[in-house]
Design an enzyme around this catalytic site. Structure first.
Site, PDB file in Angstrom:
ATOM      1  N   LYS A 186      -6.768  -4.147  -5.758  1.00  0.00           N
ATOM      2  CA  LYS A 186      -5.449  -4.364  -5.141  1.00  0.00           C
ATOM      3  C   LYS A 186      -5.082  -5.844  -5.149  1.00  0.00           C
ATOM      4  CE  LYS A 186      -4.867  -0.503  -1.922  1.00  0.00           C
ATOM      5  NZ  LYS A 186      -4.470  -0.165  -0.542  1.00  0.00           N
ATOM      6  N   ASP A 226      -0.146   5.013   1.032  1.00  0.00           N
ATOM      7  CA  ASP A 226      -0.380   5.948   2.134  1.00  0.00           C
ATOM      8  C   ASP A 226      -0.314   5.258   3.490  1.00  0.00           C
ATOM      9  OD1 ASP A 226      -1.705   8.662   0.725  1.00  0.00           O
ATOM     10  OD2 ASP A 226      -1.934   6.802  -0.404  1.00  0.00           O
ATOM     11  N   SER A 248      -2.354   1.141  -4.671  1.00  0.00           N
ATOM     12  CA  SER A 248      -2.841   2.173  -3.757  1.00  0.00           C
ATOM     13  C   SER A 248      -4.218   2.681  -4.120  1.00  0.00           C
ATOM     14  CB  SER A 248      -1.847   3.354  -3.761  1.00  0.00           C
ATOM     15  OG  SER A 248      -2.356   4.449  -3.039  1.00  0.00           O
ATOM     16  N   GLY A 249      -4.992   2.937  -3.078  1.00  0.00           N
ATOM     17  CA  GLY A 249      -6.271   3.615  -3.257  1.00  0.00           C
ATOM     18  C   GLY A 249      -6.069   5.111  -3.369  1.00  0.00           C
ATOM     19  N   GLU A 303      -1.178  10.412   4.517  1.00  0.00           N
ATOM     20  CA  GLU A 303      -2.317  10.106   3.662  1.00  0.00           C
ATOM     21  C   GLU A 303      -2.433  11.278   2.685  1.00  0.00           C
ATOM     22  OE1 GLU A 303      -4.500   7.494   3.579  1.00  0.00           O
ATOM     23  OE2 GLU A 303      -3.452   6.398   5.163  1.00  0.00           O
ATOM     24  N   ASN A 320      -8.798  -1.744   3.672  1.00  0.00           N
ATOM     25  CA  ASN A 320      -8.799  -1.853   2.222  1.00  0.00           C
ATOM     26  C   ASN A 320      -7.676  -2.758   1.700  1.00  0.00           C
ATOM     27  OD1 ASN A 320      -9.978  -1.018  -0.289  1.00  0.00           O
ATOM     28  ND2 ASN A 320      -8.176   0.267  -0.647  1.00  0.00           N
ATOM     29  N   ASP A 365       0.867  -1.171   0.000  1.00  0.00           N
ATOM     30  CA  ASP A 365       0.000   0.000   0.000  1.00  0.00           C
ATOM     31  C   ASP A 365       0.907   1.225   0.000  1.00  0.00           C
ATOM     32  OD1 ASP A 365      -2.290   1.643   0.392  1.00  0.00           O
ATOM     33  OD2 ASP A 365      -1.872   1.681   2.539  1.00  0.00           O
ATOM     34  N   ARG A 371     -14.726  11.987  -0.566  1.00  0.00           N
ATOM     35  CA  ARG A 371     -13.579  12.821  -0.195  1.00  0.00           C
ATOM     36  C   ARG A 371     -13.067  13.639  -1.383  1.00  0.00           C
ATOM     37  NH1 ARG A 371      -9.611   8.522   2.286  1.00  0.00           N
ATOM     38  NH2 ARG A 371     -10.847   7.136   0.966  1.00  0.00           N
ATOM     39  N   ASP A 386      -1.839  -1.325   5.808  1.00  0.00           N
ATOM     40  CA  ASP A 386      -2.205  -0.897   7.155  1.00  0.00           C
ATOM     41  C   ASP A 386      -3.704  -0.741   7.371  1.00  0.00           C
ATOM     42  OD1 ASP A 386      -2.176   1.509   5.449  1.00  0.00           O
ATOM     43  OD2 ASP A 386      -2.607   2.566   7.321  1.00  0.00           O
TER      44      ASP A 386
END
Length: 348
Positions: free
Chosen positions: A280, A149, A235-236, A156, A306, A147, A192, A303
């Protein structure tokens, strides 16, 4: 190199070696209170060749302890919590300045003994990992997908962008709920991003050009590459930052979301398919096939909630300084050390 097997009669000698530091290829074995060391072509004063030829019994449970420094006091505390057994064999080594103690038991610990051992390690900021010898190895090619962030970098990115738009607290709150698994990730991401509408893209450069790496990230990427592994980001977050990180660290791939930009400003939208938990996980499978990597040689590190699907897809899922829900479901949790601990865990 030639190898020498050495015998130490007093446990104090082992602590002197610990405090003096290890070489990366050093190993020490403890058997029933005595210490047997194996070094590659090293000369250590005061030690004599061992004539011990006892056979190590079948291992039923194995623990790895990782810390920047495994002090004499900590190791004595660990040993004191272990029940009396016919055999307890331990290995001590150091990798990328992370000290590693491996204890193999001939009898499994009881639930209470297990809990006490974990609690002791938590109290002393030591990462305790129960593992077996079927984990991926650095001795042949593999694939590690991280991941971005709060795993590869300390921030983030979307929260940092939100601060530029004066909606930092509002976005951070949504981010936290998503990370805990209390809010659908795709839904939370679109919500967001909608709050970032109108931000000048040029402002993002101040973030993208100064991404704070997670401690140990550069060493992790370098070490994996030196061992013939592929290293990737799933990554998201956003391509604006993930692509920058890929170039900075020389990564093999980076998969992330694309922010829609018009007239030099964010529109508050995300283009195409959202990189969610399933995407992912799919990334691991796609990259493993592309690079001809065995499924048993794949690792996922993250972490947040997700990342759980990705972790389950990989042969080894590692929760790194993760939310409780992630720690509970991952194969391995690293809570105290930095990312170099991953290399130490895999090193023999």
């Amino acid at each position: 190199m030639s190898q020498k097997q050495l015998y130490i009669t007093h446990s104090q000698d082992i602590f002197q070696l610990i405090n003096g530091g290890f070489l990366a290829d050093s190993q020490i074995e403890i058997s029933r209170g005595n210490v047997r060391g194996i070094w590659s072509d090293e000369s250590i004063g005061g030690l004599s060749l061992s004539s011990d030829d006892k056979v190590i019994p079948v291992v039923t449970q194995q623990f790895v302890f990782l810390s920047k420094q495994l002090s004499e006091t900590v190791i004595e505390g660990v040993i004191a919590l272990l029940p009396k057994q016919d055999w307890t064999v331990s290995l001590l080594s150091s990798h990328l300045d992370v000290e590693k103690l491996t204890i193999r038991l001939s009898e499994r610990l009881s639930s209470t003994e297990n809990t006490n051992l974990y609690q002791y390690c938590n109290d002393n900021n030591v990462d305790l990992i129960e593992c077996n010898d079927t984990k991926p190895t650095l001795l042949k090619p593999g694939l590690v997908v991280l991941d971005m962030d709060s795993t590869s970098i300390t921030i983030e990115c979307i929260d940092e962008i939100a601060k530029l738009a004066d909606v930092g607290d509002e976005v951070a709150e949504i981010t936290e709920l998503a990370m805990q698994g209390k809010l659908d990730f795709s839904e939370s991401l679109r919500l967001r991003v909608s709050k970032l509408k109108g931000i000048e893209v040029s402002l993002l450069d101040s973030i993208a050009n100064n991404l704070p790496l997670m401690p140990g990230m550069a060493a992790l990427a370098k070490s994996f590459k030196e061992h013939g592994w592929r290293v990737a980001i799933a990554s998201g977050g956003f391509t604006y930052f993930a692509d920058n990180l890929k170039v900075q660290l020389g990564l093999d791939a980076a998969v992330s979301n694309t922010l829609v930009i018009e007239d030099g400003k964010l529109t508050g939208e995300v283009a195409g398919t959202i990189v969610d938990a399933q995407v992912k996980a799919d990334t691991i499978e796609v990259l493993a096939k592309e690079y001809d990597i065995e499924p048993s040689q794949t690792i996922a590190i993250g972490d947040g909630a997700n990342d759980l699907v990705m972790m389950k897809k990989a042969a080894l899922g590692i929760a790194y300084h993760a939310k409780p829900v992630v720690q509970q479901q991952a194969d391995v949790a690293i809570n105290y050390g930095d990312l170099r601990s991953v290399i130490a865990l895999l090193s023999d």
